[in-house]
Structure formats: structure tokens, C-alpha cells
Design a protein around this motif. Structure first.
Motif, PDB file in Angstrom:
ATOM      1  N   TYR A  40       6.794  -9.117  -3.778  1.00  0.00           N
ATOM      2  CA  TYR A  40       6.605  -9.662  -2.432  1.00  0.00           C
ATOM      3  C   TYR A  40       5.665  -8.795  -1.595  1.00  0.00           C
ATOM      4  CZ  TYR A  40      10.698 -12.328  -3.902  1.00  0.00           C
ATOM      5  OH  TYR A  40      11.583 -13.099  -4.613  1.00  0.00           O
ATOM      6  N   GLY A  41       5.071  -7.774  -2.216  1.00  0.00           N
ATOM      7  CA  GLY A  41       4.053  -7.012  -1.512  1.00  0.00           C
ATOM      8  C   GLY A  41       2.808  -7.857  -1.298  1.00  0.00           C
ATOM      9  N   VAL A  42       2.225  -7.751  -0.123  1.00  0.00           N
ATOM     10  CA  VAL A  42       1.037  -8.532   0.241  1.00  0.00           C
ATOM     11  C   VAL A  42      -0.212  -7.655   0.260  1.00  0.00           C
ATOM     12  CG1 VAL A  42      -0.043  -9.893   2.083  1.00  0.00           C
ATOM     13  CG2 VAL A  42       2.390 -10.192   1.568  1.00  0.00           C
ATOM     14  N   ALA A  43      -0.081  -6.441   0.820  1.00  0.00           N
ATOM     15  CA  ALA A  43      -1.253  -5.572   0.938  1.00  0.00           C
ATOM     16  C   ALA A  43      -0.817  -4.135   1.151  1.00  0.00           C
ATOM     17  CB  ALA A  43      -2.139  -6.020   2.092  1.00  0.00           C
ATOM     18  N   LEU A  44      -1.701  -3.215   0.746  1.00  0.00           N
ATOM     19  CA  LEU A  44      -1.556  -1.795   1.030  1.00  0.00           C
ATOM     20  C   LEU A  44      -2.831  -1.376   1.756  1.00  0.00           C
ATOM     21  CD1 LEU A  44       0.431   0.571   0.491  1.00  0.00           C
ATOM     22  CD2 LEU A  44      -0.945   1.126  -1.529  1.00  0.00           C
ATOM     23  N   ARG A  45      -2.657  -0.713   2.903  1.00  0.00           N
ATOM     24  CA  ARG A  45      -3.819  -0.418   3.761  1.00  0.00           C
ATOM     25  C   ARG A  45      -3.830   1.070   4.125  1.00  0.00           C
ATOM     26  NH1 ARG A  45      -2.860  -4.170   7.134  1.00  0.00           N
ATOM     27  NH2 ARG A  45      -1.745  -2.966   8.727  1.00  0.00           N
ATOM     28  N   PHE A  46      -4.999   1.694   3.996  1.00  0.00           N
ATOM     29  CA  PHE A  46      -5.187   3.105   4.323  1.00  0.00           C
ATOM     30  C   PHE A  46      -6.236   3.190   5.429  1.00  0.00           C
ATOM     31  CE2 PHE A  46      -7.148   7.338   2.962  1.00  0.00           C
ATOM     32  CZ  PHE A  46      -6.156   8.090   3.575  1.00  0.00           C
ATOM     33  N   GLU A  47      -5.855   3.814   6.565  1.00  0.00           N
ATOM     34  CA  GLU A  47      -6.713   3.809   7.748  1.00  0.00           C
ATOM     35  C   GLU A  47      -6.945   5.216   8.279  1.00  0.00           C
ATOM     36  OE1 GLU A  47      -5.354   0.633  10.703  1.00  0.00           O
ATOM     37  OE2 GLU A  47      -3.584   0.929   9.448  1.00  0.00           O
ATOM     38  N   ASP A  48      -8.130   5.404   8.847  1.00  0.00           N
ATOM     39  CA  ASP A  48      -8.415   6.559   9.687  1.00  0.00           C
ATOM     40  C   ASP A  48      -8.066   6.138  11.115  1.00  0.00           C
ATOM     41  OD1 ASP A  48      -9.556   8.466  11.377  1.00  0.00           O
ATOM     42  OD2 ASP A  48     -11.265   8.828  10.054  1.00  0.00           O
ATOM     43  N   VAL A  49      -6.895   6.551  11.580  1.00  0.00           N
ATOM     44  CA  VAL A  49      -6.404   6.118  12.895  1.00  0.00           C
ATOM     45  C   VAL A  49      -7.297   6.664  13.999  1.00  0.00           C
ATOM     46  CG1 VAL A  49      -4.447   6.186  14.492  1.00  0.00           C
ATOM     47  CG2 VAL A  49      -4.040   5.987  12.034  1.00  0.00           C
ATOM     48  N   THR A  50      -7.720   7.912  13.875  1.00  0.00           N
ATOM     49  CA  THR A  50      -8.539   8.542  14.908  1.00  0.00           C
ATOM     50  C   THR A  50      -9.861   7.810  15.090  1.00  0.00           C
ATOM     51  OG1 THR A  50      -7.552  10.681  14.322  1.00  0.00           O
ATOM     52  CG2 THR A  50      -9.564  10.723  15.649  1.00  0.00           C
ATOM     53  N   ALA A  51     -10.472   7.407  13.985  1.00  0.00           N
ATOM     54  CA  ALA A  51     -11.764   6.709  14.048  1.00  0.00           C
ATOM     55  C   ALA A  51     -11.604   5.201  14.219  1.00  0.00           C
ATOM     56  CB  ALA A  51     -12.571   6.997  12.782  1.00  0.00           C
ATOM     57  N   GLY A  52     -10.373   4.689  14.081  1.00  0.00           N
ATOM     58  CA  GLY A  52     -10.150   3.251  14.178  1.00  0.00           C
ATOM     59  C   GLY A  52     -10.777   2.473  13.044  1.00  0.00           C
ATOM     60  N   LYS A  53     -10.714   3.040  11.813  1.00  0.00           N
ATOM     61  CA  LYS A  53     -11.405   2.452  10.670  1.00  0.00           C
ATOM     62  C   LYS A  53     -10.454   2.247   9.495  1.00  0.00           C
ATOM     63  CE  LYS A  53     -15.830   4.173  10.471  1.00  0.00           C
ATOM     64  NZ  LYS A  53     -16.904   5.029   9.922  1.00  0.00           N
ATOM     65  N   VAL A  54     -10.533   1.072   8.843  1.00  0.00           N
ATOM     66  CA  VAL A  54      -9.812   0.848   7.593  1.00  0.00           C
ATOM     67  C   VAL A  54     -10.672   1.387   6.458  1.00  0.00           C
ATOM     68  CG1 VAL A  54      -8.877  -0.867   6.004  1.00  0.00           C
ATOM     69  CG2 VAL A  54      -8.587  -1.178   8.469  1.00  0.00           C
ATOM     70  N   LEU A  55     -10.131   2.355   5.702  1.00  0.00           N
ATOM     71  CA  LEU A  55     -10.886   2.971   4.618  1.00  0.00           C
ATOM     72  C   LEU A  55     -10.714   2.224   3.299  1.00  0.00           C
ATOM     73  CD1 LEU A  55     -10.105   6.736   5.327  1.00  0.00           C
ATOM     74  CD2 LEU A  55     -12.010   5.343   6.163  1.00  0.00           C
ATOM     75  N   TRP A  56      -9.533   1.623   3.116  1.00  0.00           N
ATOM     76  CA  TRP A  56      -9.251   0.897   1.874  1.00  0.00           C
ATOM     77  C   TRP A  56      -8.086  -0.042   2.116  1.00  0.00           C
ATOM     78  CZ3 TRP A  56      -4.818   1.182  -1.433  1.00  0.00           C
ATOM     79  CH2 TRP A  56      -4.954   0.558  -2.694  1.00  0.00           C
ATOM     80  N   GLU A  57      -8.208  -1.262   1.596  1.00  0.00           N
ATOM     81  CA  GLU A  57      -7.114  -2.226   1.650  1.00  0.00           C
ATOM     82  C   GLU A  57      -7.166  -3.061   0.378  1.00  0.00           C
ATOM     83  OE1 GLU A  57      -4.973  -5.462   4.632  1.00  0.00           O
ATOM     84  OE2 GLU A  57      -6.890  -4.545   5.185  1.00  0.00           O
ATOM     85  N   ALA A  58      -6.005  -3.306  -0.214  1.00  0.00           N
ATOM     86  CA  ALA A  58      -5.973  -4.055  -1.465  1.00  0.00           C
ATOM     87  C   ALA A  58      -4.710  -4.886  -1.549  1.00  0.00           C
ATOM     88  CB  ALA A  58      -6.059  -3.115  -2.663  1.00  0.00           C
ATOM     89  N   ALA A  59      -4.824  -6.029  -2.213  1.00  0.00           N
ATOM     90  CA  ALA A  59      -3.675  -6.881  -2.512  1.00  0.00           C
ATOM     91  C   ALA A  59      -3.264  -6.633  -3.951  1.00  0.00           C
ATOM     92  CB  ALA A  59      -4.037  -8.349  -2.310  1.00  0.00           C
ATOM     93  N   PRO A  60      -1.972  -6.763  -4.260  1.00  0.00           N
ATOM     94  CA  PRO A  60      -1.517  -6.504  -5.629  1.00  0.00           C
ATOM     95  C   PRO A  60      -1.979  -7.571  -6.607  1.00  0.00           C
ATOM     96  CG  PRO A  60       0.289  -7.340  -4.304  1.00  0.00           C
ATOM     97  CD  PRO A  60      -0.850  -7.111  -3.359  1.00  0.00           C
ATOM     98  N   ILE A  61      -2.023  -7.195  -7.876  1.00  0.00           N
ATOM     99  CA  ILE A  61      -2.301  -8.139  -8.957  1.00  0.00           C
ATOM    100  C   ILE A  61      -0.958  -8.695  -9.431  1.00  0.00           C
ATOM    101  CG2 ILE A  61      -3.310  -8.405 -11.252  1.00  0.00           C
ATOM    102  CD1 ILE A  61      -4.947  -5.823 -10.584  1.00  0.00           C
ATOM    103  N   LEU A  62      -0.832 -10.027  -9.498  1.00  0.00           N
ATOM    104  CA  LEU A  62       0.440 -10.670  -9.812  1.00  0.00           C
ATOM    105  C   LEU A  62       0.378 -11.415 -11.143  1.00  0.00           C
ATOM    106  CD1 LEU A  62       1.130 -12.302  -6.290  1.00  0.00           C
ATOM    107  CD2 LEU A  62       1.790 -10.016  -7.081  1.00  0.00           C
ATOM    108  N   ASP A  63       1.545 -11.539 -11.800  1.00  0.00           N
ATOM    109  CA  ASP A  63       1.619 -12.405 -12.965  1.00  0.00           C
ATOM    110  C   ASP A  63       1.978 -13.822 -12.525  1.00  0.00           C
ATOM    111  OD1 ASP A  63       4.369 -12.488 -12.493  1.00  0.00           O
ATOM    112  OD2 ASP A  63       4.883 -11.166 -14.172  1.00  0.00           O
TER     113      ASP A  63
END
Length: 360
Positions: A234-257
């Protein structure tokens, strides 16, 4: 990647970051376990460090709770050099291959180093039943020193209809010894979790859409060259952000069967950009996004972990471990629990260096 491109990439990174180093580890610091109990050796002919964990008997159809788990075992590195990844092989007492399905997870942890975002021990690698080989280009390597201690902890089960005796999990790590004519660029794994460090990393998943986050600052600045992660069903996304800069560095959705089960997470390398900047004066946030359609809370039903590889900036030194820090002490306590890494207790996952339940 072509050889010429790899060389140019290496030169570019050396200009940007110089030759990063790690603090000299205290190799004589006492550990709460025997530092030579693990079978850890250097196979010079194959150019690998070989770690053998076991033996352990696996009755047919046994859950992890039915099996007497071994727990954490420590070994001492035999030489200076660089590690370039790892792959897992599982055999029985007669040397026959055993399906990787019996491996719930395995974690490889450097007891004499700390993590980038916290004072827990550094996660060097992890694998689950679905994990394939993890390999860095020969240009990069995790620097290790003779006498450093590696801790390995694993959880086994046997969902198959066949029993296996004397099972060993063998981890093979490509290794370049010190003194090579072209030493690799030192890189360091790092690990992040949406739960606080040195704590239970699985959490109850509420019904509907939800998010859970954790924020922190890195101990050193540098450049991230690759990341990956782990989510549960039931995971939809994992997101890694630079909060200070207000920037998303990486975001990905899982691979499902076909049944909606998570079977992997995309890995992202940033080599073409010579890595992405990481600043120790910035705050970073990891967020796990879930959408639970069951209408009920699922106990310990969620995890959100990220693992990556980074190169510290010029004149930065990877800090040493503080063996008196509460997070370091609690980390040891959790690892010595034989349920470590299970959804209800221990570690998450990482890529190319990190740690836990399963590794992508």
C-alpha cells in the motif's frame, strides 16, 4: 558506461570533492560481543571478502518464529582496501544451493563508524529474498581498514516444502586491496528512515492516505551519487527533500506485482550530474506516502527507508563513532535482539549500503 566516460566522471568528481577520508576508528574499543566470531576472510584469487553466516537448520514450512535465530555476529576485517558492493549465496551443509526465498533479511553493519544522519552504526549493506547483486563501478569503493569490525545479523525462515540443514548465508564483496595502481574514489553509504534512529522502524498504518516523515542534518557535506529505498504494501511513494532549499531531490513509486505487493523500488544514479549536492547546514526530510484501502489500521504495516551512496566534500572527514551516545547504545541493544530487522522490531532497508528488511 564506457570506460572513457567513467574516467572523465572520476576526474570531475575528484575536482569537486578531492579525496575524502574517514576519521581513524578506535579499533581497540571493546564490543559487547566477540569481535572474531564471524567467518570473514579475504579470497585473494577471486578478489573478494567473503562472509559466511551460519550454520542454521531450516525445517520445511517454518516461520522466522519457529527457528532458533543466530542473532548478531561480528568479524574483523583482514586488510586495508575498498569494497565495491556485495552479492548473496545460500548453501546447505553439503554445499548445495538453497533458494534465496529462505532469507528474510541480512544486514551488514560497520560497528566502528557512524551513520551520516545519526549516531547509530553505519549500515554497509542489506539484502532480502528478492535482492540481486549490488555493485559499484570499479572507480568507487567504500574504504575499509584492517582491524575494523563488521557485524552481520540475519533472519531466516523457510516457506518451502523442503527442509535444509546446516544452511549458511555467504556474502561476497568485491574487494580492492590497498596498494593498487589506481585507487578507487572513496564513497560512503548512508541510511535514512521515516522513524527516528535507533528505534522501532515499522509503524501502524492507518486507513486511507497517510504520510510519515523524519527530518535531520547530515554530519558532512558532499555529493550523493545514488539512492534507492523500501516501502511495504500500500506504499504510494517515497520522497527525499532538501527542506532548507525547498527542493525534492528524489521521489519514486514502488514496483508492484499483479497482486499489488511491493517487489522493489527504482534505484537512481546521479553520475551524469556528478552527483547532487548535500549540505551539512541544510535540513533534509524523508517522507513515506501510503494509501491503505482496507478501512482498518494495520499493526506494524508500514516502513519507509532510503539508502544511498555519497562522496564527502573536499576537506570533510567522515566523523568517528561516539560509543557513549544514547542512539549508539540503543542501536546495539536492538541489534542483539534476535528479532532485529523484522517488521515489528528492527531495521529498514537501503541500497548500496544500508540496511534492513529488504534491499533494492
Amino acid at each position: 558506461m564506457a570506460v572513457a566516460a567513467v574516467i572523465l566522471l572520476g576526474l570531475g568528481l575528484m575536482v569537486l570533492v578531492g579525496t575524502p577520508e574517514a576519521a581513524e576508528p578506535d579499533l581497540h574499543a571493546p564490543l559487547p560481543v566477540d569481535p572474531n566470531a564471524l567467518d570473514l576472510r579475504w579470497d585473494r584469487e577471486r578478489g573478494e571478502l567473503v562472509i559466511a553466516y551460519g550454520p542454521i537448520d531450516l525445517p520445511a514450512g517454518a516461520s522466522h518464529e519457529d527457528i532458533v535465530q543466530i542473532g548478531g555476529v561480528v568479524g574483523t576485517l583482514p586488510a586495508d582496501g575498498w569494497l565495491h558492493g556485495y552479492r548473496v549465496e545460500i548453501t546447505d551443509a553439503h554445499g548445495r544451493r538453497v533458494p534465496q526465498l529462505v532469507l528474510h533479511h541480512i544486514n551488514i553493519i560497520a560497528t566502528d563508524r557512524r551513520e551520516l544522519f545519526s549516531e547509530i552504526m553505519q549500515r554497509v549493506g542489506a539484502a532480502g529474498h528478492e535482492t540481486g547483486p549490488v555493485k559499484l563501478p570499479r572507480l568507487f569503493g567504500l574504504p575499509v581498514r584492517q582491524g575494523e569490525r563488521l557485524l552481520v545479523t540475519a533472519m531466516m525462515h523457510n516457506p518451502t516444502s523442503e527442509s535444509y540443514e546446516g544452511v549458511r548465508v555467504v556474502t561476497r564483496m568485491p574487494f580492492t586491496p590497498r596498494g593498487t595502481w589506481l585507487p578507487p574514489i572513496p564513497v560512503f553509504p548512508f541510511y535514512l528512515d521515516v522513524m527516528p534512529p535507533a528505534s522501532k522502524h515499522a509503524y501502524d498504518l492507518p486507513p486511507g492516505r497517510s504520510e510519515k516523515s523524519w527530518e535531520g542534518r547530515p554530519a558532512v557535506s558532499g555529493r550523493i551519487i545514488g539512492v534507492g529505498g523500501h516501502l511495504h504494501k500500500y506504499g504510494v511513494a517515497l520522497r527525499f527533500e532538501d527542506v532548507t532549499a525547498g527542493k525534492v531531490l528524489w521521489e519514486a513509486a514502488p514496483i508492484l506485482d499483479e497482486d499489488g505487493n511491493v517487489i522493489g523500488m527504482p534505484m537512481r544514479m546521479f553520475l551524469g550530474r556528478l552527483g547532487i549536492p548535500l549540505r551539512k547546514d541544510h535540513v533534509y526530510r524523508l517522507t513515506a506516502v501510503y494509501d491503505n484501502p482496507t478501512g482498518e489500521t494495520i499493526p506494524d504495516g508500514a516502513m519507509g527507508t532510503l539508502g544511498g551512496v555519497m562522496i564527502p566534500a573536499r576537506n570533510e572527514t567522515w566523523p568517528g563513532v561516539d560509543r557513549r551516545h544514547p542512539d549508539y547504545l540503543l542501536d546495539w541493544e536492538l541489534i542483539q535482539d534476535t528479532s532485529y530487522g523484522h517488521a515489528g522490531r528492527g531495521e529498514g532497508s537501503a541500497t548500496a549500503g544500508g540496511h534492513g528488511h529488504h534491499h533494492h
